[in-house]
Design a protein around this motif. Structure first.
Motif, PDB file in Angstrom:
ATOM      1  N   ALA A  33      24.823  19.051  45.112  1.00  0.00           N
ATOM      2  CA  ALA A  33      23.815  18.814  46.181  1.00  0.00           C
ATOM      3  C   ALA A  33      23.115  17.409  46.125  1.00  0.00           C
ATOM      4  O   ALA A  33      22.875  16.717  47.237  1.00  0.00           O
ATOM      5  N   GLN A  34      22.783  17.178  45.164  1.00  0.00           N
ATOM      6  CA  GLN A  34      21.936  15.782  44.811  1.00  0.00           C
ATOM      7  C   GLN A  34      23.035  14.568  45.282  1.00  0.00           C
ATOM      8  O   GLN A  34      22.458  13.708  45.687  1.00  0.00           O
ATOM      9  N   GLU A  35      24.198  14.615  45.048  1.00  0.00           N
ATOM     10  CA  GLU A  35      25.111  13.623  45.445  1.00  0.00           C
ATOM     11  C   GLU A  35      25.393  13.577  46.816  1.00  0.00           C
ATOM     12  O   GLU A  35      25.294  12.681  47.569  1.00  0.00           O
ATOM     13  N   ILE A  36      25.597  14.678  47.526  1.00  0.00           N
ATOM     14  CA  ILE A  36      25.869  14.948  49.059  1.00  0.00           C
ATOM     15  C   ILE A  36      24.463  14.502  49.917  1.00  0.00           C
ATOM     16  O   ILE A  36      24.855  13.903  50.843  1.00  0.00           O
ATOM     17  N   ASN A  37      23.380  14.988  49.124  1.00  0.00           N
ATOM     18  CA  ASN A  37      22.147  14.571  49.793  1.00  0.00           C
ATOM     19  C   ASN A  37      21.882  13.048  50.095  1.00  0.00           C
ATOM     20  O   ASN A  37      20.977  12.561  50.734  1.00  0.00           O
ATOM     21  N   THR A  38      22.393  12.062  49.174  1.00  0.00           N
ATOM     22  CA  THR A  38      22.373  10.839  49.340  1.00  0.00           C
ATOM     23  C   THR A  38      22.884  10.170  50.509  1.00  0.00           C
ATOM     24  O   THR A  38      22.487   9.031  51.170  1.00  0.00           O
ATOM     25  N   PHE A  39      23.850  11.037  51.252  1.00  0.00           N
ATOM     26  CA  PHE A  39      24.530  10.645  52.578  1.00  0.00           C
ATOM     27  C   PHE A  39      23.465  11.011  53.856  1.00  0.00           C
ATOM     28  O   PHE A  39      23.063  11.998  54.041  1.00  0.00           O
ATOM     29  N   SER A  40      23.292   9.703  54.597  1.00  0.00           N
ATOM     30  CA  SER A  40      22.204  10.083  55.883  1.00  0.00           C
ATOM     31  C   SER A  40      23.234  11.057  56.938  1.00  0.00           C
ATOM     32  O   SER A  40      22.463  11.760  57.462  1.00  0.00           O
ATOM     33  N   ARG A  41      24.253  10.663  56.961  1.00  0.00           N
ATOM     34  CA  ARG A  41      25.092  11.567  58.049  1.00  0.00           C
ATOM     35  C   ARG A  41      26.484  11.908  57.298  1.00  0.00           C
ATOM     36  O   ARG A  41      27.013  11.485  56.376  1.00  0.00           O
ATOM     37  N   VAL A  42      26.777  13.346  57.820  1.00  0.00           N
ATOM     38  CA  VAL A  42      27.981  13.885  57.326  1.00  0.00           C
ATOM     39  C   VAL A  42      29.061  12.833  57.216  1.00  0.00           C
ATOM     40  O   VAL A  42      29.979  12.991  56.382  1.00  0.00           O
ATOM     41  N   SER A  43      29.535  12.235  58.377  1.00  0.00           N
ATOM     42  CA  SER A  43      30.626  11.470  58.286  1.00  0.00           C
ATOM     43  C   SER A  43      30.646  10.283  57.183  1.00  0.00           C
ATOM     44  O   SER A  43      31.680   9.838  56.765  1.00  0.00           O
ATOM     45  N   ASP A  44      29.652  10.000  56.780  1.00  0.00           N
ATOM     46  CA  ASP A  44      29.364   8.967  55.772  1.00  0.00           C
ATOM     47  C   ASP A  44      30.029   9.535  54.223  1.00  0.00           C
ATOM     48  O   ASP A  44      30.126   8.739  53.226  1.00  0.00           O
ATOM     49  N   GLN A  45      30.245  10.828  54.267  1.00  0.00           N
ATOM     50  CA  GLN A  45      30.720  11.434  53.035  1.00  0.00           C
ATOM     51  C   GLN A  45      32.471  11.121  52.782  1.00  0.00           C
ATOM     52  O   GLN A  45      32.891  11.781  51.693  1.00  0.00           O
ATOM     53  N   SER A  46      32.980  10.825  53.991  1.00  0.00           N
ATOM     54  CA  SER A  46      34.224  10.793  53.678  1.00  0.00           C
ATOM     55  C   SER A  46      35.144   9.973  52.826  1.00  0.00           C
ATOM     56  O   SER A  46      35.794  10.618  52.045  1.00  0.00           O
ATOM     57  N   GLU A  47      34.600   8.846  52.173  1.00  0.00           N
ATOM     58  CA  GLU A  47      35.310   8.024  51.195  1.00  0.00           C
ATOM     59  C   GLU A  47      34.886   8.870  50.068  1.00  0.00           C
ATOM     60  O   GLU A  47      35.769   8.792  49.063  1.00  0.00           O
ATOM     61  N   TYR A  48      33.565   9.381  49.672  1.00  0.00           N
ATOM     62  CA  TYR A  48      33.354   9.940  48.606  1.00  0.00           C
ATOM     63  C   TYR A  48      34.141  11.251  48.199  1.00  0.00           C
ATOM     64  O   TYR A  48      34.677  11.574  47.173  1.00  0.00           O
ATOM     65  N   ARG A  49      34.551  11.955  49.482  1.00  0.00           N
ATOM     66  CA  ARG A  49      35.283  13.060  49.196  1.00  0.00           C
ATOM     67  C   ARG A  49      36.857  13.020  49.135  1.00  0.00           C
ATOM     68  O   ARG A  49      37.426  13.455  48.242  1.00  0.00           O
ATOM     69  N   ILE A  50      37.271  11.611  49.871  1.00  0.00           N
ATOM     70  CA  ILE A  50      38.748  11.471  49.564  1.00  0.00           C
ATOM     71  C   ILE A  50      38.875  10.904  48.069  1.00  0.00           C
ATOM     72  O   ILE A  50      39.795  11.384  47.654  1.00  0.00           O
ATOM     73  N   LYS A  51      37.918  10.311  47.448  1.00  0.00           N
ATOM     74  CA  LYS A  51      38.091   9.978  46.031  1.00  0.00           C
ATOM     75  C   LYS A  51      38.403  11.137  45.318  1.00  0.00           C
ATOM     76  O   LYS A  51      39.350  11.072  44.348  1.00  0.00           O
TER      77      LYS A  51
END
Length: 354
Positions: A33-51
């Motif tokens: 959660a501490q990593e996910i919460n660093t993104f202000s918008r959900v769509s900003d997580q795409s590169e993080y999750r793709i990795k």
């Protein structure tokens, strides 16, 4: 024909690989959660999750080049008819600024699209929660300012409906079914002609669930809203996260409630029976939508694992039609089969233009 399936949750990304109808493997990637919460918008997580997805595929020996198609969970889009949608650049832009609001499911199509771009394979989403096939009369609420809206567990309910139609030796559009998804929210919908022609919006109405209130007495609700005791945000939480079994019993665990029942807790028994009673009432109401012409009633979702719940509902509705229980929610399979129907030429991919 191999298909990569991607189903993002709030703090996880579920991945599966199917070969035709068979699941070769599935895995859940957990995101702190501490990593996910660093993104202000959900769509900003795409590169993080793709990795993490690419690392998992490499670990499993699954090359992106081996897939005939990629499918992701549908997002919070505008109302649309059910089916399998081709993910193009336009749909990705909409998912990045979704009309239905921020939700992890919006990432399904975004992530799938960028992975598909690497190998130029077709990318899809299937039956998102905003599937709307309601008939005009079903939209009327009694106030023009408050039309009834379709939002449901469409992905699982349509997949289960197809499965039941197949067992009956018929096509999905040849059967009349009532499907009740029993989960954190509860959706009950009549299926006719391959469409969900009515549905209780699990966020606003219908039976109470483990955490949602469902339909409430409107005049009393208005009075509570203006009582000064709660802010708008607190009232939303009461309705969506702190209602149902939790409001009455302080737990969202239906198994815990059944344990209390078995230990002689009559109040716990009453509240769980009330949930079943309300589901049965909703099924009865939807039977009138189908003019009583119901081939089967289907109980699905996580709560359908409970023998008490399914038996109690069946006891009240079996006079309408035979009840079949298909417990759980096979989202990964539903996504894979939706893509497979298009890849096999059984259906045409739809284009999002809403």
């Amino acid at each position: 024909m191999k298909i990569l399936v991607i189903n993002p949750g709030s703090t996880s990304t579920k991945i599966a690989v199917y070969e035709n109808c068979n699941c070769l493997w599935k895995y859940g990637i957990n995101h702190p959660a501490q990593e996910i919460n660093t993104f202000s918008r959900v769509s900003d997580q795409s590169e993080y999750r793709i990795k993490y997805i690419l690392e998992l595929l490499e670990e499993k020996g699954s090359s992106l080049d081996s897939f005939a198609g990629i499918v992701g969970r549908g997002g919070m889009l505008n109302p649309l008819v059910g089916g399998t949608y081709l993910v193009d650049e336009n749909l990705v832009k909409i998912l990045q600024n979704p009309p239905g609001g921020e939700h992890a499911s919006n990432l399904g199509g975004i992530i799938a699209y960028y992975l598909g771009q690497k190998t130029k394979v077709p990318v899809y989403i299937v039956d998102p929660v905003s599937v709307d096939e309601m008939e005009p009369v079903a939209r009327l609420s009694g106030l023009p300012e408050l039309p009834r809206l379709s939002q449901s567990h469409a992905l699982n309910m349509k997949a289960v409906a197809r499965k039941v139609a197949n067992r009956l030796g018929k096509a999905y559009d040849e059967v009349n079914l009532i499907v009740a998804h029993l989960g954190g929210g509860i959706s009950v919908t009549p299926h006719r002609g391959g469409k969900m022609i009515d549905v209780n919006n699990a966020n606003n109405e219908g039976p109470y669930s483990v955490e949602r209130c469902g339909t409430l007495p409107s005049a009393q609700l208005v009075k509570l809203c203006y009582s000064g005791k709660y802010t708008e945000q607190e009232m939303r939480a009461k309705i969506l996260k702190e209602g149902g079994l939790f409001a009455y019993l302080g737990t969202k665990d239906a198994q815990e409630v059944e344990k209390r029942m078995k230990n002689g807790d009559s109040y716990a028994s009453l509240i769980l029976e009330g949930l079943c009673y309300q589901v049965a009432k909703e099924i009865g109401a939807m039977a009138t939508v189908l003019l009583g012409e119901v081939d089967q009633i289907v109980l699905t979702g996580g709560l359908a694992h409970s023998e008490f719940i399914t038996q109690e509902i069946t006891r009240r509705v079996s006079f309408v039609a035979q009840v079949i229980v298909i417990p759980g929610e096979e989202e990964m399979e539903a996504l894979a089969l939706g893509a497979l129907r298009v890849l096999n030429g059984e259906e045409e991919a739809l284009t999002y233009t809403y």
